[in-house]
Design an enzyme around this catalytic site. Sequence first.
Site, short mmCIF file in Angstrom:
data_model
loop_
_atom_site.label_atom_id
_atom_site.label_comp_id
_atom_site.label_asym_id
_atom_site.label_seq_id
_atom_site.Cartn_x
_atom_site.Cartn_y
_atom_site.Cartn_z
N CYS A 198 3.42 9.51 61.62
CA CYS A 198 2.27 10.23 61.07
C CYS A 198 2.47 11.37 62.17
O CYS A 198 3.66 11.71 62.44
CB CYS A 198 0.72 9.81 61.36
SG CYS A 198 0.56 9.24 63.10
N ARG A 199 1.41 12.22 62.41
CA ARG A 199 1.54 13.30 63.15
C ARG A 199 1.78 12.94 64.87
O ARG A 199 2.97 13.46 65.41
CB ARG A 199 0.55 14.25 63.26
CG ARG A 199 0.52 15.41 64.27
CD ARG A 199 -0.64 16.42 64.33
NE ARG A 199 -0.48 17.50 64.88
CZ ARG A 199 -1.01 17.55 66.13
NH1 ARG A 199 -1.40 16.59 66.53
NH2 ARG A 199 -0.71 18.62 66.83
#
Length: 350
Positions: free
Chosen positions: A91-92
């Site tokens: 993810c981020r």
Amino acid sequence: MNTFFSIIFSSFLFLCTSCASPEAETRVISPKDFSRELSENYNATLIDIRRPDEYQAGHIKGARPINWEDSTLFYSEVTKLAQTEPVYLYCRTGRRSAEAAQYLHKQGFNVVDLEGGYVAWVQASMETTKYESDIFSTNAGRKVSITFIKHGTLMIEVDGTIIHIDPVSSYAENYESLPKADIILVTHEHGDHYDAKAIETLSKSNTAFYSNKRVSELSGKSIAMSVGDSQEIANIKITATAAYNSSEGHENFHPKGRDVGYLLDIDDLRLYIAGDTEPIDEFSAIQNINIAFLPVNQPYTMTVEQCIQAIDSIKPHIVYPYHYGNTDLSPIVDHYKENNQIEIRIRDLQ
């Protein structure tokens, strides 16, 4: 995440706690190790679990976007994954991927999570892209990466050999930033398929350039291929196929005998790039296709119904509708939803 689905999804996650395979494991590794393992394991699944807007702003090459925050989508897509190979995800920053990794682990998957997420990947100066791509492997162990640029424009990489198909400058953000071509294939001379400037940008001194006869005449550079002609470069066999309009009143868009499509035989992997065509009699000879790109935008190519007819005739394992403009592709997806032999993949190829 939608509150209702979040509750359902969390409940499902709790109930599945005891379902984890004893052999399944979750590892969190650095960007450097993450990159190395991906390069060594062509069959691994790489998932970007961020939102679509985050994915479109930039992602790791080869990543499939499956939004963790859309629980219905995530669950649906996960059920399609094979547990025989590890799942790599990010993810981020690592928070969402830790949650997703926990869920996948409990479903019996071996999961590899990117430490620090996409932010850490970028900070480590690893390769990123704004284009979607899918990666396949052949029985000889060669990696085949397909990058979806837009419309009919594709880039295929086979263990370092770069193939650009119908490159058009307006569809790529910057061809200067993409690898130079070892092979260029052009199906016909329409402006959304043939762009002399893009070809010049992508060409090296030894680039092999193949096209239909008219593009060869216009460019003065390409080797003309007629239907049935074959070339072989870097153990990749390229065969020209028929491509034309067959519906009454549409024949002038792509007359029979002028344009071509292409078959690419890469070890046991067979790709069909249809070009601008409708269902034609010649489809009967196009068989054993693993991956097919079929155009869907009548009156110039196929209707949705014609695309379904073409799929039923060719029977490819994976179908990418392309060149589709504003066509609603959902009927095609719905038609094959329960078909375990044919998978419809939608990419950004309007």
